[in-house]
Write a protein that holds these residues in place. Structure first.
Motif, PDB file in Angstrom:
ATOM      1  N   PRO A   1       0.360  -5.838  -5.478  1.00  0.00           N
ATOM      2  CA  PRO A   1       1.097  -5.601  -4.232  1.00  0.00           C
ATOM      3  C   PRO A   1       1.938  -4.333  -4.345  1.00  0.00           C
ATOM      4  CG  PRO A   1       2.087  -7.405  -5.449  1.00  0.00           C
ATOM      5  CD  PRO A   1       0.853  -7.005  -6.194  1.00  0.00           C
TER       6      PRO A   1
ATOM      7  N   LEU B   1      -0.207  -8.986  -0.001  1.00  0.00           N
ATOM      8  CA  LEU B   1      -1.547  -8.442   0.215  1.00  0.00           C
ATOM      9  C   LEU B   1      -2.137  -9.064   1.473  1.00  0.00           C
ATOM     10  CD1 LEU B   1      -2.777  -8.687  -3.469  1.00  0.00           C
ATOM     11  CD2 LEU B   1      -2.054  -6.623  -2.264  1.00  0.00           C
TER      12      LEU B   1
ATOM     13  N   MET C   1       0.421 -13.920  -1.503  1.00  0.00           N
ATOM     14  CA  MET C   1       1.156 -13.499  -2.699  1.00  0.00           C
ATOM     15  C   MET C   1       0.855 -14.499  -3.803  1.00  0.00           C
ATOM     16  SD  MET C   1       3.018 -11.393  -4.331  1.00  0.00           S
ATOM     17  CE  MET C   1       3.421 -10.290  -2.984  1.00  0.00           C
TER      18      MET C   1
ATOM     19  N   THR D   1       9.592 -11.125  -1.479  1.00  0.00           N
ATOM     20  CA  THR D   1       8.388 -10.648  -0.799  1.00  0.00           C
ATOM     21  C   THR D   1       8.751 -10.420   0.654  1.00  0.00           C
ATOM     22  OG1 THR D   1       6.891 -11.796  -2.300  1.00  0.00           O
ATOM     23  CG2 THR D   1       6.017 -11.240  -0.138  1.00  0.00           C
TER      24      THR D   1
END
Length: 173
Positions: A94, A104, A112, A142
């Motif tokens: 990523p 992604l 993830m 994230t």
């Protein structure tokens, strides 16, 4: 007549796998923490390994995505992540913007997995607090785009990961 979430879920799964299924959706008020921008969080779990949790997770996420829902898919299996292979993202890392990971994209979903951060030949030998910290960082650091549903693919058992997820997420089912 508008279908309930459970009816939509059963309908989507039946179309995807072409078999009769039973779905149990429970409500959990586990913590005050949620994942910002995600409306519902569904955990796919089993005490036993090798029963198809990852397959169900990916197919459920795909079916919901094909119904027009915005879906994120999180691989919580620190020791045996399979989503990079199942989503066609094996070996991809990523991107990082600022201090946040960008999930992604695969098949219209955001994914993830620790499997995209650690080389698949490297052993992960974390326990307890290290597992909790890794899961928390993967969930919180994230830059999830928000959306309707996050599917969490759990490892087998009732150990560190299950305890951590139950502390980190307010689960819908």
């Amino acid at each position: 007549m508008k279908k309930t979430f459970k009816e939509q879920l059963i309908s989507s799964l039946k179309e995807s796998i072409n078999k009769e299924i039973e779905v149990n959706i429970g409500s959990a008020s586990i913590s005050s923490h949620g994942i910002e921008g995600i409306d519902k969080i569904i955990m796919v779990a089993s005490g036993k390994g090798g029963v198809g949790k990852s397959t169900v997770s990916v197919n459920l996420a795909l079916a919901l995505s094909q119904k027009g829902l915005k879906v994120s898919l999180f691989d919580a299996d620190i020791y045996g992540p399979s989503l990079p292979i199942m989503t066609g993202k094996r070996g991809e890392k990523p991107s990082v913007v600022g201090n946040r990971l960008l999930p992604l994209e695969s098949f219209g979903m955001h994914t993830m997995s620790i499997g995209n951060l650690v080389d698949e030949n490297d052993a992960v030998i974390w326990r307890g607090p290290m597992v909790h910290q890794a899961l928390e960082q993967l969930l919180r650091d994230t830059d999830w785009p928000g959306g309707d549903i996050m599917i969490i693919d759990m490892p087998p058992g009732t150990g560190d990961t299950q305890l951590s997820i139950s502390q980190l997420c307010e689960l819908t089912g």
